[in-house]
Design an enzyme around this catalytic site. Structure first.
Site, PDB file in Angstrom:
ATOM      1  N   ASP A  80       0.823  -1.205   0.000  1.00 41.42           N
ATOM      2  CA  ASP A  80       0.000   0.000   0.000  1.00 41.42           C
ATOM      3  C   ASP A  80       0.858   1.258   0.000  1.00 41.42           C
ATOM      4  O   ASP A  80       2.045   1.227   0.345  1.00 41.42           O
ATOM      5  CB  ASP A  80      -0.943   0.021   1.200  1.00 41.42           C
ATOM      6  CG  ASP A  80      -0.205  -0.033   2.539  1.00 41.42           C
ATOM      7  OD1 ASP A  80       0.754  -0.817   2.659  1.00 41.42           O
ATOM      8  OD2 ASP A  80      -0.584   0.698   3.469  1.00 41.42           O
ATOM      9  N   GLU A 147       0.166  -1.258   5.623  1.00 40.99           N
ATOM     10  CA  GLU A 147       1.204  -0.803   6.541  1.00 40.99           C
ATOM     11  C   GLU A 147       0.956   0.628   6.990  1.00 40.99           C
ATOM     12  O   GLU A 147       1.215   0.994   8.139  1.00 40.99           O
ATOM     13  CB  GLU A 147       2.564  -0.909   5.846  1.00 40.99           C
ATOM     14  CG  GLU A 147       3.768  -0.691   6.767  1.00 40.99           C
ATOM     15  CD  GLU A 147       4.241   0.761   6.818  1.00 40.99           C
ATOM     16  OE1 GLU A 147       5.141   1.063   7.620  1.00 40.99           O
ATOM     17  OE2 GLU A 147       3.701   1.610   6.072  1.00 40.99           O
TER      18      GLU A 147
END
Length: 488
Positions: A80, A147
């Protein structure tokens, strides 16, 4: 010199894979397309590829000939990226790929975050997996999700999935550093509901805007003196409310917890009799603030616009007072500096997002620390400030830090290689960002972990950029590390 193509950049493999990755929308908690992208990538190479129940992708590759006796390594990065854009940038993160360009030694994006954090780590691992010439031990390539907004991918990874003895996390942002520790974090959220009141008669409507701030990573940049748009807006409201009794209709500042807020917009009303004095006082205060931050925030703008719109409702006076006083009292920035590591921020807080409207006030913070007790000390300090203002406070998203291991075997390998390649020793550091190593270490406590990466500046903001020469330096370093992984 500015050009749009990355095709000519070296190393070609990394930039090719980074471009392909950046064509895929991959916001935190919206990683379905990038998960499918990585699965297709692994399967197209004929490599064992799997997705766990959380969404983490694992791709395995056997050791090259002659490297079978070396320890298995885990190469790890997160899929991400932070989606941030300037207010005047027209861009749809859900459907568009990042628009990149080259500016001398830098790759940048057009008005948005670049995704170098952690896309370059992902692209590097992809380049190793697809190569038939790179020498390496057995590899477990772990691509985690989410994350940036909760580390739920790392938190959800079960024990026993990985067999590697060494983990190389490719998610730090200074090519002279080797990271052996990081901060943990916790989300602090304060909320308060209210019943909106009709807008008073004989008032004029104004829109106050703070914009043009530097922003940046709420861990790595928290000590740099950059302004926080939420704190600046609160200061403006506090002083003018004190003298002219303004009323807040709506307020929105900041967006993501891990980004220092760059912009804030407040819609307020002021009694007609006070309007002229209000605008003069506010303009003077704005000039004072811009002067204070002239060095760190040279592009700051504070705009006061009279609007023709009549706001239907406003926040009750008591709730408004509680909001302004609580944000003024709540710490933003560095709380404590480490006594054990020079120039390392130990504990900090980012007042990341303030939202007022639809009968609710919400204040979202991210508190970080490399010391668990200090993290909760600051979190409780914030809780006390907000509860004094009548807010309900919730803690969530707690994750641990990563305790440094100065006796790491693989650290000695990396230090030796770096010194040989560059004629000087690397900086061995701990960082104030949140890395996944600490979380992964809870289920894999014996795994030897190191984090490093190319030089990336302005992460989590539209100013994000990566040094092209640094990526080449990083790639050469990675290739040498793979050759010298210790034997089992």
């Amino acid at each position: 010199m500015i050009e749009n193509s990355l095709d000519k950049l070296e190393p070609k493999a990394i930039w090719k894979n980074f471009s392909a990755l950046n064509a895929v929308p991959r916001a935190s908690k919206k990683e379905e397309r990038v998960i499918a992208f990585m699965v297709n990538f692994g399967e197209s190479l004929g490599l064992a590829t799997s997705v766990d129940e959380i969404g983490n992708v694992l791709i395995k590759k056997n050791a090259t000939t002659g490297m079978e006796d070396r320890k298995t390594i885990v190469l790890q990065s997160h899929l991400d990226m932070v989606h941030q854009k300037n207010n005047d940038t027209i861009f749809d993160f859900d459907h568009e790929g990042i628009k990149m360009y080259v500016d001398d030694d830098w790759v940048k994006a057009e008005g948005t975050t670049l995704g170098a954090d952690n896309g370059l780590g992902v692209a590097t691992i992809m380049s190793i997996l697809e190569s038939d010439t790179i020498i390496h031990p057995a590899i477990e390539a772990l691509f985690t999700i989410d994350e940036e907004t909760g580390m739920t991918g790392a938190l959800g990874l079960k024990g026993g999935v990985l067999s590697g003895e060494i983990l190389l996390n490719l998610d730090t942002e200074n090519d002279t550093e080797i990271d052996i520790g990081c901060a943990g974090g916790i989300d602090v959220t304060a909320t308060q509901s209210y019943i909106a009141e009709p807008c008073p008669f004989d008032t004029l409507s104004f829109e106050i805007t703070v914009k043009g701030l530097h922003g940046g990573h709420s861990g790595m940049d928290i000590h740099k003196g950059f302004a926080n748009a939420n704190k600046l807006m609160n200061r403006l409201l506090y002083k003018t409310n004190e003298r002219y009794g303004l009323r807040i209709a709506t307020l929105l500042g900041g967006s993501l917890r891990n980004a220092i807020p760059r912009e804030s917009v407040a819609k307020v009303v002021v009694n007609k009799d006070h309007a002229t004095a209000f605008t003069v006082a506010l303009a003077q205060l704005a000039e004072d603030i811009k002067l204070e931050f002239a060095t760190t925030e040279p592009t700051m703008e504070i705009l006061i616009d009279k609007t023709d719109s009549a706001y239907a409702t406003v926040v009750p006076v008591e709730v408004q007072e509680n909001l302004i006083n609580s944000i003024y009292a709540a710490l933003n920035g560095v709380y404590r500096v480490s006594a054990d590591f020079e120039d390392l921020v130990e504990t900090s807080n980012n007042i990341a997002k303030v939202e007022v409207g639809a009968d609710k006030v919400s204040i979202k913070c991210l508190t970080r620390s490399s010391v668990e007790t200090s993290k909760f000390d600051l979190a409780h300090s914030l809780q006390a400030a907000f509860e004094l203002g009548g807010f309900a406070v919730e803690f969530s998203g707690n994750y641990p830090g990563w305790a440094p291991n100065p006796n790491s075997e693989v650290l000695e390998v990396l230090k030796s290689i770096y010194s040989r390649l560059h004629g000087e020793a690397p900086e061995v550091v701990a960082c104030h960002a949140g890395l996944e190593c600490g979380i992964l270490g809870t289920n894999y406590p014996e795994m030897d972990m190191i984090s490093f990466g190319p030089t990336i500046l302005g992460a989590h903001s539209p100013a994000e950029r990566v040094s092209i020469s640094s990526v080449q330096k990083f790639w050469d370093f990675v290739l040498e590390i793979l050759k010298e992984i210790p034997k089992k």
